[in-house]
Design a protein around this motif. Structure first.
Motif, PDB file in Angstrom:
ATOM      1  N   ASN A 212       0.523  13.008  -9.080  1.00  0.00           N
ATOM      2  CA  ASN A 212       0.195  12.043 -10.143  1.00  0.00           C
ATOM      3  C   ASN A 212      -1.137  12.351 -10.825  1.00  0.00           C
ATOM      4  O   ASN A 212      -1.892  11.444 -11.182  1.00  0.00           O
ATOM      5  CB  ASN A 212       0.177  10.616  -9.611  1.00  0.00           C
TER       6      ASN A 212
ATOM      7  N   GLU B 283       0.815  -1.205   0.000  1.00  0.00           N
ATOM      8  CA  GLU B 283       0.000   0.000   0.000  1.00  0.00           C
ATOM      9  C   GLU B 283       0.856   1.265   0.000  1.00  0.00           C
ATOM     10  O   GLU B 283       0.519   2.258  -0.614  1.00  0.00           O
ATOM     11  CB  GLU B 283      -0.904  -0.015   1.230  1.00  0.00           C
ATOM     12  N   HIS B 284       2.010   1.234   0.676  1.00  0.00           N
ATOM     13  CA  HIS B 284       2.851   2.419   0.808  1.00  0.00           C
ATOM     14  C   HIS B 284       3.620   2.723  -0.474  1.00  0.00           C
ATOM     15  O   HIS B 284       3.969   3.864  -0.723  1.00  0.00           O
ATOM     16  CB  HIS B 284       3.831   2.246   1.973  1.00  0.00           C
TER      17      HIS B 284
ATOM     18  N   MET C 132       2.723   1.642  -3.782  1.00  0.00           N
ATOM     19  CA  MET C 132       1.996   1.601  -5.038  1.00  0.00           C
ATOM     20  C   MET C 132       1.583   2.975  -5.540  1.00  0.00           C
ATOM     21  O   MET C 132       1.143   3.112  -6.670  1.00  0.00           O
ATOM     22  CB  MET C 132       0.785   0.675  -4.939  1.00  0.00           C
ATOM     23  N   HIS C 133       1.766   3.987  -4.749  1.00  0.00           N
ATOM     24  CA  HIS C 133       1.391   5.334  -5.162  1.00  0.00           C
ATOM     25  C   HIS C 133       2.627   6.215  -5.313  1.00  0.00           C
ATOM     26  O   HIS C 133       2.623   7.379  -4.942  1.00  0.00           O
ATOM     27  CB  HIS C 133       0.415   5.954  -4.161  1.00  0.00           C
TER      28      HIS C 133
ATOM     29  N   LYS D  38       4.793   9.180 -10.335  1.00  0.00           N
ATOM     30  CA  LYS D  38       4.862   8.809 -11.751  1.00  0.00           C
ATOM     31  C   LYS D  38       5.620   9.848 -12.570  1.00  0.00           C
ATOM     32  O   LYS D  38       6.239   9.526 -13.563  1.00  0.00           O
ATOM     33  CB  LYS D  38       3.452   8.675 -12.330  1.00  0.00           C
TER      34      LYS D  38
END
Length: 141
Positions: free
Chosen positions: A98, A34-35, A37-38, A41
């Motif tokens: 992002n 969870e930490h 994956m964001h 980009k």
């Protein structure tokens, strides 16, 4: 501080450090956690935009100095640098979160950067204008 309080504080600090290390190890062992994956980009675009804002502000400072001496020869550069700083700051903000609008805005900001570069290229004798033009070239590519 009594010995008992000192020992309790040391144990608490050690536990917190251990938990922090475990969390960091878990994040790098499992990149889809969870930490992680964001992740950013558009990080290169964000950094380049931030640098463009910085050099644009330096150029603006110089232009305002010239205007304060009643020299209006850099009026076009002043306007272009102001537009640049505003546009690149917006692009930096969208890239940082992002936003799906980042690529669309990046195209428009590229046009703003080219217009600013064109104005700054008229004043190669000023280091602020040269640095701004160089950064504009990076963002508009």
């Amino acid at each position: 501080m009594e010995r008992r309080e000192f020992v309790a504080a040391a144990v608490g600090a050690a536990a917190a450090l251990s938990a922090t290390r475990a969390l960091a190890e878990e994040q790098f062992a499992n990149p889809h956690s969870e930490h992680m994956m964001h992740g950013p980009k558009f990080q290169p675009l964000m950094k380049t935009s931030a640098e463009c804002v910085s050099t644009g502000n330096e150029c603006l400072r110089h232009c305002f100095g010239m205007l304060s001496m009643n020299d209006t020869s850099m009026a076009g550069c002043t306007k272009a640098a102001y537009d640049l700083v505003s546009a690149c700051a917006a692009l930096e903000s969208l890239a940082a979160v992002n936003s799906p609008f980042t690529p669309t805005l990046a195209k428009a900001v590229g046009d703003v950067c080219m217009a600013c570069k064109k104005e700054c290229d008229r004043f190669p004798q000023y280091s602020e204008c040269k640095a701004c033009a160089d950064e504009c070239r990076k963002v508009s590519v």
